[in-house]
Design a protein around this motif. Structure first.
Motif, PDB file in Angstrom:
ATOM      1  N   GLN A 336       9.974 -32.910  23.911  1.00 22.21           N
ATOM      2  CA  GLN A 336      10.304 -33.750  22.766  1.00 22.21           C
ATOM      3  C   GLN A 336      11.719 -34.298  22.808  1.00 22.21           C
ATOM      4  N   LEU A 337      12.675 -33.526  23.346  1.00 19.03           N
ATOM      5  CA  LEU A 337      14.077 -33.916  23.257  1.00 19.03           C
ATOM      6  C   LEU A 337      14.890 -33.179  24.315  1.00 19.03           C
ATOM      7  N   GLY A 338      16.182 -33.504  24.376  1.00 19.25           N
ATOM      8  CA  GLY A 338      17.087 -32.784  25.265  1.00 19.25           C
ATOM      9  C   GLY A 338      17.508 -33.544  26.505  1.00 19.25           C
ATOM     10  N   ALA A 339      16.968 -34.756  26.708  1.00 17.71           N
ATOM     11  CA  ALA A 339      17.336 -35.553  27.875  1.00 17.71           C
ATOM     12  C   ALA A 339      17.131 -37.022  27.546  1.00 17.71           C
ATOM     13  N   LEU A 340      17.785 -37.880  28.307  1.00 22.00           N
ATOM     14  CA  LEU A 340      17.618 -39.327  28.146  1.00 22.00           C
ATOM     15  C   LEU A 340      16.525 -39.784  29.107  1.00 22.00           C
ATOM     16  N   GLU A 341      15.297 -39.621  28.663  1.00 21.25           N
ATOM     17  CA  GLU A 341      14.122 -39.960  29.458  1.00 21.25           C
ATOM     18  C   GLU A 341      13.099 -40.667  28.575  1.00 21.25           C
ATOM     19  N   ALA A 342      12.360 -41.592  29.160  1.00 20.88           N
ATOM     20  CA  ALA A 342      11.346 -42.337  28.423  1.00 20.88           C
ATOM     21  C   ALA A 342      10.350 -41.394  27.762  1.00 20.88           C
ATOM     22  N   GLY A 343      10.039 -41.683  26.512  1.00 22.60           N
ATOM     23  CA  GLY A 343       9.055 -40.916  25.778  1.00 22.60           C
ATOM     24  C   GLY A 343       9.631 -39.800  24.928  1.00 22.60           C
ATOM     25  N   LEU A 344      10.886 -39.421  25.186  1.00 21.34           N
ATOM     26  CA  LEU A 344      11.502 -38.368  24.384  1.00 21.34           C
ATOM     27  C   LEU A 344      12.134 -38.974  23.129  1.00 21.34           C
ATOM     28  N   ARG A 345      12.425 -38.098  22.164  1.00 21.10           N
ATOM     29  CA  ARG A 345      13.061 -38.556  20.934  1.00 21.10           C
ATOM     30  C   ARG A 345      14.427 -39.149  21.256  1.00 21.10           C
ATOM     31  N   ALA A 346      14.741 -40.226  20.599  1.00 22.98           N
ATOM     32  CA  ALA A 346      15.992 -40.937  20.884  1.00 22.98           C
ATOM     33  C   ALA A 346      17.166 -40.264  20.188  1.00 22.98           C
ATOM     34  N   ASP A 347      17.572 -39.135  20.749  1.00 17.71           N
ATOM     35  CA  ASP A 347      18.764 -38.417  20.314  1.00 17.71           C
ATOM     36  C   ASP A 347      19.833 -38.629  21.375  1.00 17.71           C
ATOM     37  N   LEU A 348      20.935 -39.257  21.019  1.00 17.00           N
ATOM     38  CA  LEU A 348      21.978 -39.499  22.012  1.00 17.00           C
ATOM     39  C   LEU A 348      23.339 -39.565  21.346  1.00 17.00           C
ATOM     40  N   VAL A 349      24.340 -39.356  22.177  1.00 15.70           N
ATOM     41  CA  VAL A 349      25.726 -39.394  21.720  1.00 15.70           C
ATOM     42  C   VAL A 349      26.498 -40.346  22.627  1.00 15.70           C
ATOM     43  N   VAL A 350      27.208 -41.253  22.024  1.00 19.90           N
ATOM     44  CA  VAL A 350      28.086 -42.153  22.777  1.00 19.90           C
ATOM     45  C   VAL A 350      29.490 -41.563  22.743  1.00 19.90           C
ATOM     46  N   LEU A 351      29.999 -41.251  23.926  1.00 19.37           N
ATOM     47  CA  LEU A 351      31.318 -40.652  24.063  1.00 19.37           C
ATOM     48  C   LEU A 351      32.287 -41.648  24.678  1.00 19.37           C
ATOM     49  N   SER A 352      33.551 -41.499  24.346  1.00 22.21           N
ATOM     50  CA  SER A 352      34.595 -42.253  25.034  1.00 22.21           C
ATOM     51  C   SER A 352      34.796 -41.670  26.423  1.00 22.21           C
ATOM     52  N   ALA A 353      35.616 -42.321  27.205  1.00 23.47           N
ATOM     53  CA  ALA A 353      35.856 -41.849  28.574  1.00 23.47           C
ATOM     54  C   ALA A 353      36.456 -40.452  28.598  1.00 23.47           C
ATOM     55  N   ASP A 354      37.154 -40.063  27.522  1.00 22.16           N
ATOM     56  CA  ASP A 354      37.722 -38.704  27.456  1.00 22.16           C
ATOM     57  C   ASP A 354      36.817 -37.747  26.673  1.00 22.16           C
ATOM     58  N   LEU A 355      35.538 -38.131  26.534  1.00 21.37           N
ATOM     59  CA  LEU A 355      34.495 -37.268  25.966  1.00 21.37           C
ATOM     60  C   LEU A 355      34.683 -36.995  24.478  1.00 21.37           C
ATOM     61  N   ARG A 356      35.202 -37.966  23.763  1.00 22.88           N
ATOM     62  CA  ARG A 356      35.290 -37.879  22.303  1.00 22.88           C
ATOM     63  C   ARG A 356      34.124 -38.654  21.689  1.00 22.88           C
ATOM     64  N   VAL A 357      33.562 -38.122  20.613  1.00 27.59           N
ATOM     65  CA  VAL A 357      32.403 -38.743  19.993  1.00 27.59           C
ATOM     66  C   VAL A 357      32.774 -40.077  19.345  1.00 27.59           C
ATOM     67  N   LYS A 358      32.022 -41.111  19.702  1.00 28.89           N
ATOM     68  CA  LYS A 358      32.174 -42.420  19.079  1.00 28.89           C
ATOM     69  C   LYS A 358      31.023 -42.716  18.117  1.00 28.89           C
ATOM     70  N   ARG A 359      29.799 -42.453  18.570  1.00 31.67           N
ATOM     71  CA  ARG A 359      28.631 -42.679  17.728  1.00 31.67           C
ATOM     72  C   ARG A 359      27.563 -41.644  18.058  1.00 31.67           C
ATOM     73  N   VAL A 360      26.707 -41.379  17.072  1.00 28.61           N
ATOM     74  CA  VAL A 360      25.613 -40.421  17.254  1.00 28.61           C
ATOM     75  C   VAL A 360      24.325 -41.078  16.765  1.00 28.61           C
ATOM     76  N   MET A 361      23.274 -40.967  17.572  1.00 29.93           N
ATOM     77  CA  MET A 361      21.955 -41.440  17.195  1.00 29.93           C
ATOM     78  C   MET A 361      20.987 -40.259  17.170  1.00 29.93           C
ATOM     79  N   ARG A 362      20.208 -40.184  16.099  1.00 32.85           N
ATOM     80  CA  ARG A 362      19.175 -39.161  16.008  1.00 32.85           C
ATOM     81  C   ARG A 362      17.854 -39.839  15.660  1.00 32.85           C
ATOM     82  N   ALA A 363      16.857 -39.562  16.481  1.00 31.68           N
ATOM     83  CA  ALA A 363      15.522 -40.152  16.277  1.00 31.68           C
ATOM     84  C   ALA A 363      15.593 -41.668  16.103  1.00 31.68           C
ATOM     85  N   GLY A 364      16.456 -42.308  16.908  1.00 32.32           N
ATOM     86  CA  GLY A 364      16.548 -43.758  16.934  1.00 32.32           C
ATOM     87  C   GLY A 364      17.411 -44.384  15.874  1.00 32.32           C
TER      88      GLY A 364
END
Length: 368
Positions: A336-364
């Motif tokens: 269901q989740l845990g990776a950026l792969e087709a068919g999984l729930r769209a949970d993702l985090v956009v990080l800056s180059a120094d790994l700071r959170v910029k945006r968070v997406m949960r279930a699209g």
């Protein structure tokens, strides 16, 4: 059909590629290679197996409002899936929390309940309240699992206690993750717990005797058990950076899970807090019991844990697996989740180059 595109350096299992994640509704449609992408790093939403609270709010009291706000705090730091972890408590509180948190599990605020105790070793209780420790009870566990109707997802048990192996076997058979932790077990007793069905090591190294070449104990047993996912608190205090790197190398990223073990003080100023009926003082981001100085959970967030892991020399793709893919699999959610792969729930985090959170997406849906 409205497609959302997220561009950057995409962290996929075992690789980091410049590309685009395309999202259709709550689901990842596909991931494609691309050129001329921004410096942003796009990683799967973090999955925290072990969290007691954050942002001044706690999971440990069974209060629904507090639990919801704690989950929201960690969501802002990229944790799109987490377990609401309680500490050792009276049975009445465990029961009340199971009922109270059922709707939070149903609506996806939390992925389930984790009871860290009370079936733990008095000798290795750490910041657990010794007044509430007791031997495993099949009667209690059966009632809680039935009452939760799927809400109880993990229970930490010391395998050397009377009745522990039977309790672990029951949990595994009921579809609940049995974890080994806060234990004074020998190497052999730990492996007996694994043989009975335990599949997670609760904050390995912490709450257990240190490894010795003639008495390897639970640390070596858990790191070496191929069916066990080892939780690691990557805050620089629970584990030295060298030990974090060693443990991740010993297990590989498919058997190591970064966790926060966070309490309500995460994201809050230094000061006095409470955990399981005990006073905690937080100073310079470290939480300790006032009664004996034991480390009492953490003030960590998963994005900070990821940075700590990368700083310890763990490759970014491996660290992201430890922060998302592996814990999702430990919970039985890898489909269901845990990776950026087709068919999984769209949970993702956009990080800056120094790994700071910029945006968070949960279930699209963007949450910040």
């Amino acid at each position: 059909m409205t497609i959302t595109e997220v561009r950057g350096r995409i962290v996929r299992p075992g690789a980091v590629i410049p590309g685009t994640v395309r999202v259709d509704g709550p689901t990842i449609l596909d991931v494609e290679a691309a050129t001329d992408v921004p410096d942003d790093i796009v990683v799967p939403g973090f999955v925290d197996l072990h969290c007691h609270g954050g942002g001044g709010h706690t999971f440990t009291t069974g209060d629904v409002g507090s639990a919801r706000r704690a989950a929201e705090f960690h969501l802002g730091h990229g944790t799109t899936t987490l377990l609401a972890s309680l500490v050792s408590s009276p049975y009445e509180l465990m029961r009340a929390a199971t009922v109270a948190y059922g709707p939070l599990v149903a609506d996806g605020t939390v992925a389930g309940i984790h009871f860290e105790g009370p079936y733990l070793s008095g000798a290795r209780c750490g910041a657990q309240n010794p007044a509430y420790l007791r031997d495993p009870s099949l009667e209690e566990l059966t009632d809680l699992v039935k009452l939760g109707d799927g809400a109880v997802r993990m229970v930490t048990i010391a395998p050397e206690l009377p009745g522990a192996l039977e309790a672990i076997a029951y949990l595994a058979g009921a579809g609940v993750v049995a974890a080994v932790g806060h234990t004074d077990a020998t190497y052999e007793q730990t492996l007996a717990g694994v043989a009975a069905g335990a599949t997670v090591g609760t904050h390995v190294f912490n709450g257990m005797p240190p490894a010795h070449h003639r008495r390897p104990g639970p640390v070596v047993a858990l790191l070496g058990a191929r069916t066990v996912v080892c939780e690691l608190v990557a805050d620089g205090f629970h584990l030295h950076q060298g030990m974090l790197s060693f443990a991740a190398h010993a297990t590989g990223p498919d058997r190591a899970a970064l966790i926060t073990d966070a309490m309500d003080a995460a994201g809050m100023p230094d000061g006095r807090y409470e955990l399981g009926g005990q006073e905690v003082v937080v100073a310079d981001r470290v939480a300790r019991l006032t009664r004996d100085g034991s480390i009492a959970g953490s003030t960590l967030t998963m994005d900070a844990a990821l940075r700590q892991a990368v700083a310890a020399g763990i490759p970014l793709a491996d660290a992201c697996a430890m922060a998302a893919t592996t814990p999702a699999r430990a919970l039985g959610l890898a489909d269901q989740l845990g990776a950026l792969e087709a068919g999984l729930r769209a949970d993702l985090v956009v990080l800056s180059a120094d790994l700071r959170v910029k945006r968070v997406m949960r279930a699209g849906a963007w949450v910040n």
